[in-house]
Design an enzyme around this catalytic site. Sequence first.
Site, short mmCIF file in Angstrom:
data_model
loop_
_atom_site.label_atom_id
_atom_site.label_comp_id
_atom_site.label_asym_id
_atom_site.label_seq_id
_atom_site.Cartn_x
_atom_site.Cartn_y
_atom_site.Cartn_z
CG HIS A 1 14.43 -7.34 85.83
ND1 HIS A 1 13.90 -7.52 84.58
CD2 HIS A 1 15.78 -7.19 85.66
CE1 HIS A 1 14.88 -7.48 83.67
NE2 HIS A 1 16.03 -7.29 84.31
CD GLU B 1 10.56 -6.94 86.04
OE1 GLU B 1 11.11 -6.03 85.43
OE2 GLU B 1 10.72 -8.15 85.73
CG HIS C 1 11.00 -10.78 83.45
ND1 HIS C 1 12.08 -9.98 83.74
CD2 HIS C 1 11.52 -12.01 83.16
CE1 HIS C 1 13.20 -10.67 83.61
NE2 HIS C 1 12.90 -11.90 83.27
CD GLU D 1 8.37 -8.83 80.51
OE1 GLU D 1 7.95 -8.26 81.55
OE2 GLU D 1 9.58 -8.93 80.20
ZN LIG Z 1 11.97 -7.90 84.03
#
Ligand SMILES: [Zn+2]
Length: 380
Positions: free
Chosen positions: A171, A174, A264, A340
């Site tokens: 992504h 990010e 991420h 994350e």
């Molecule tokens: Zn992500």
Amino acid sequence: MHITDNFDSGNIRVITAADANNIQLEIKHDNQSDFYQWFHFKLHNELDVNGNRQEHIMQIKNTENSAFPGGWKNYQAVASYDRQYWFRVPTQYSDSVLTITFTPEFDSAYLAYFAPYSYERHQDLLHNAQMHTHCQLQVLGQTIDGREMSLLTIGEAGDGKRNIWITARQHPGETMAEWFVEGMLDRLLDEDDGVARALLNKAVFYIVPNMNPDGSVRGHLRTNAVGANLNREWLEPTMDRSPEVYLVREKMLAVGVDMFLDVHGDETIPANFVAGCEGVVAYDTRHKALEDKFKEIMLAITPEFQDELGYEKEQPGKANPTIGTHWVGNQFTCLAYTIEMPFKDNKFLPDDTVGWSDERSRILGRDFLTGIYHMVDDLR
Ligand SMILES: [Zn+2]
């Protein structure tokens, strides 16, 4: 006053910017996609009639249908004058409008969703790394926009060596993910670092610092040049729609995977956490033991890591098999975690000036290398 997004990873649409007190903006959608949340623009400002700096009130109007509306609550935008140091600026969210109130101290400032990681810095990262002993820079193939899918291999293959894979920025918005990789890589390539040296005796690292260079340059939040969410493409990637995943997956199948970390950022949750493979078909007690041990180790290493806030656990066998971590964890029955980091801050260790930041992401990347060091003997 002038606002522009006409540069690497820029994203904003100006509705009106006639008056510093009433600047109305929108975030552009990712190409061929409904996703949007990443913004990045330059504000060139002017002194008022008395020669003073003016307060600018910037409203982003279209947050309601953004990818993660919950991400705007308690969120503070970042700004920078020199594009090196990024600090938080007062930001409020109400009635689906994000309002940034900012009095620039210099003529021009950049504002963004998070500290950007430019395509030029990405190239610097790759080309600096390739000059180190035991590091190879390989081009796996081309993206849809014709950029390179670059893989760094660190360490020499050998009997019993573990294959450890790190990917970041599936992504593209990010950006903290590539800051994390930069910190980890700095440490791994430091010939005076005992952790790195010991690890490279036991493992080979395969690192893809940017899984989505097209989306990164285009200023996307979540998808590649043709609107593919790469982290939903791992079961059946194609060269037409998701060459980024296709190429990396082929290389994984060729060399094998003993551990996988996919890095991420999370828009909503104000903490660092991991999400594992409890819902994949091949999950078993050994897999769980590896996950639990790694989490315990990370909790011991740094207060920036925690295990209270995170995603809900998935039911056995119910994990979405198109997600990278799930596909890898299932295919190779190996330790596989999605890492994350917050766009906001680590609420357990907040910093009002910078929030969660590029530098804190780099340090967390270094700390995760220590965690890998404590796990490497258990991986097979
Ligand atoms: Zn992500």
